[in-house]
Design an enzyme around this catalytic site. Structure first.
Site, PDB file in Angstrom:
ATOM      1  CD1 TRP A 165       0.031  -1.503   3.099  1.00 54.43           C
ATOM      2  CD2 TRP A 165       0.717   0.619   3.267  1.00 54.43           C
ATOM      3  NE1 TRP A 165       0.875  -1.423   4.187  1.00 54.43           N
ATOM      4  CE2 TRP A 165       1.310  -0.124   4.319  1.00 54.43           C
ATOM      5  CE3 TRP A 165       0.986   1.983   3.181  1.00 54.43           C
ATOM      6  CZ2 TRP A 165       2.161   0.447   5.249  1.00 54.43           C
ATOM      7  CZ3 TRP A 165       1.846   2.560   4.117  1.00 54.43           C
ATOM      8  CH2 TRP A 165       2.419   1.795   5.132  1.00 54.43           C
ATOM      9  CG  HIS A 206      -2.139  -2.129  -5.596  1.00 55.49           C
ATOM     10  ND1 HIS A 206      -1.243  -1.977  -4.558  1.00 55.49           N
ATOM     11  CD2 HIS A 206      -1.816  -1.161  -6.508  1.00 55.49           C
ATOM     12  CE1 HIS A 206      -0.434  -0.980  -4.839  1.00 55.49           C
ATOM     13  NE2 HIS A 206      -0.745  -0.463  -6.011  1.00 55.49           N
ATOM     14  N   GLY A 260       6.883  -6.298  -0.336  1.00 50.47           N
ATOM     15  CA  GLY A 260       6.172  -6.318   0.932  1.00 50.47           C
ATOM     16  C   GLY A 260       7.063  -6.813   2.048  1.00 50.47           C
ATOM     17  CB  SER A 261       6.214  -8.135   5.374  1.00 53.92           C
ATOM     18  OG  SER A 261       5.439  -9.292   5.079  1.00 53.92           O
ATOM     19  CD  GLU A 281      11.773  -3.277  -2.354  1.00 54.35           C
ATOM     20  OE1 GLU A 281      11.249  -3.622  -1.268  1.00 54.35           O
ATOM     21  OE2 GLU A 281      11.807  -2.104  -2.735  1.00 54.35           O
ATOM     22  CG  LEU A 282      11.268  -9.610   0.592  1.00 50.33           C
ATOM     23  CD1 LEU A 282      11.705 -10.941   1.168  1.00 50.33           C
ATOM     24  CD2 LEU A 282       9.804  -9.643   0.194  1.00 50.33           C
ATOM     25  CB  CYS A 291      11.271  -1.021   1.699  1.00 46.04           C
ATOM     26  SG  CYS A 291       9.693  -1.883   1.788  1.00 46.04           S
ATOM     27  CD  GLU A 311      10.961  -2.761   7.272  1.00 43.94           C
ATOM     28  OE1 GLU A 311      11.081  -2.067   6.250  1.00 43.94           O
ATOM     29  OE2 GLU A 311      10.412  -3.886   7.267  1.00 43.94           O
TER      30      GLU A 311
END
Length: 457
Positions: free
Chosen positions: A130, A155, A206-207, A228-229, A262, A359
């Site tokens: 998001w 999404h 995302g995570s 891509e985390l 991120c 994080e």
């Protein structure tokens, strides 16, 4: 089932969208597969014409599209406008450069002629978060489409208005039917679609937990994936740095999108001789930031996107203070409506403390003292993540440190950012594969070797 968008500035429902039923999902999968047979045969110029038209439409309608992000996930309107423009730039970049990025590569061998050509693979699924709805959509789809693939974008269910608006860009601008579609799905229904034989690859942002689940499913189906985390990105500030410039840029890097990025500067590691000076500069710059209604042009910091995310952020701040860190500013939940969190600065953070180990996704500056450059490097690499990093020193020392940093992307004396011209991605638990630049478009193609005889003697 409805996908519900809640305005995080006031906690009110702004949109409810019907999720796709099984029939709608089947129709979209069939359309993507059918469209691929024709789209793959189009020229680069024909594909580019579609993306350039969409990019121009986005630029013309910035004031219509940007507020969707502001109301659904709280992005300050200035940043939302910039995101629409950046998404348009990404579309234009690949429209202009995809053909050269994918040019056949001659490789001498015993053949009369041998080479590698880059062919599309089919329908690619993008599973997106998001926090940057338009940018992440085009980061995913622009290279995939220009390579000749078709795209299905799932999404985040909390930004359904953004998802529909992105899909509508392709309809409005007469893209071939089925080339790009939005899947309006709850997260738990992703697996079924990803396992469908018509999906040939997946791009996930995302995570780390979500990425592990997607990677497991993709691997079990023998499908390529790009992940891509999360990140706990270090920024090393050495004693010979331009401290004023470093403080200004790191403020922006940490606070943009209310810190919900991120690649934000999440751990500020400062060499001991300038630690107090740097902390004072950061305190001054963080104090000057204006939080409030993200729809206003003068707002610097908007709300956290969801209440559960704000609660988790506050837990991390409290735990870090309980661990012995010094709370310089912020750190208290406001009583006003919405999911706002104050700009917060934590000093004297050390390994083992919550904000060092986890994080943090919010406007939280975490300042760490390093004895010297070697100690700063050890602290920077002391994380399970490896997305991005920055170094503030002389260019020569910065480049030398970059080789030792365990990160997929390093900025020396500048802000860490994503750029359509340059590859981006992580190592360790920050993921694998690359997006953007020439590397990104090569992720979802068949690098086919062609050997043409007769063999040479």
């Amino acid at each position: 089932m409805k996908l519900t968008a809640i305005n995080p500035a006031n906690g009110e429902v702004v949109r409810e969208t019907e999720a796709d039923n099984d029939g709608a999902i089947e129709n979209k999968l069939a359309a993507a597969q059918q469209a691929f047979s024709d789209w793959r045969e189009t020229s680069f110029a024909e594909r580019a014409a579609v993306l350039k038209k969409i990019a121009a439409d986005m630029r013309d309608r910035v004031e219509e599209l940007a507020p969707l992000m502001t109301e659904e996930m709280g992005k300050p309107i200035r940043e939302a406008r910039a995101e629409v423009e950046k998404a348009a730039w990404c579309a234009e970049h690949y429209a202009e450069h995809a053909e050269s990025y994918l040019a056949p590569q001659t490789l001498p061998s015993d053949a009369t002629h041998s080479y590698v050509q880059h062919l599309p693979i089919g329908a690619v699924m993008g599973v997106l978060p998001w926090n940057a709805p338009f940018w992440l959509a085009f980061r995913f789809c622009a290279p995939a489409l220009m390579a000749g693939n078709t795209c299905l974008m799932k999404h985040d269910p909390h930004v359904p208005g953004c998802a529909e608006a992105i899909a509508d860009l392709f309809v409005r601008n007469n893209a071939p039917e089925g080339v790009f579609q939005a899947l309006l799905l709850e997260t738990e229904r992703v697996e079924r679609v990803l396992r469908d034989d018509r999906i040939k690859a997946v791009s996930f942002t995302g995570s780390s937990r979500g990425g592990a689940a997607v990677a497991s499913i993709a691997a079990s189906e023998i499908k390529p994936a790009v992940l891509e985390l999360g990140g706990s990105d270090p920024s090393i500030v050495l004693a010979d740095a331009d401290l004023e410039k470093a403080a200004e840029i790191l403020k922006v890097s940490r606070i943009i999108n209310a810190g919900q990025s991120c690649i934000a500067a999440k751990r500020l590691i400062v060499e001991a001789p300038v630690y107090d000076q740097m902390l004072a500069l950061l305190t001054e710059k963080f104090t000057a930031l204006k939080g409030g209604d993200p729809a206003l042009d003068d707002t610097d910091v908007g709300p956290i996107a969801r209440e559960d995310l704000r609660n988790e952020l506050h837990r991390q701040v409290q735990a870090t203070v309980d661990n012995g860190a010094r709370l310089v500013m912020g750190g208290e939940l406001p009583g006003a409506p919405g999911y706002f969190y104050p700009v917060t600065l934590l000093a004297d953070v050390e390994p083992g403390m919550c904000a060092f180990e986890e994080e943090t996704f919010g406007p939280i500056g975490v300042v760490i003292r390093a004895d010297d450059a070697d100690h700063a490097l050890r602290l920077a690499n002391d994380t399970e993540y490896g997305l991005a990093a920055s170094v503030w020193s002389t260019p020569e020392r910065g480049e030398a440190l970059a080789r030792e940093l365990e990160a997929g992307q390093v900025a020396v004396n500048g802000i860490v950012k994503t750029d359509p011209r340059l590859p981006s991605g992580g190592i360790k638990k920050s993921g694998y594969g690359r997006e953007l630049g020439p590397h990104g478009i090569h992720e979802f193609v068949n690098a086919q070797q062609v050997w043409v005889g007769p063999a040479r003697g």
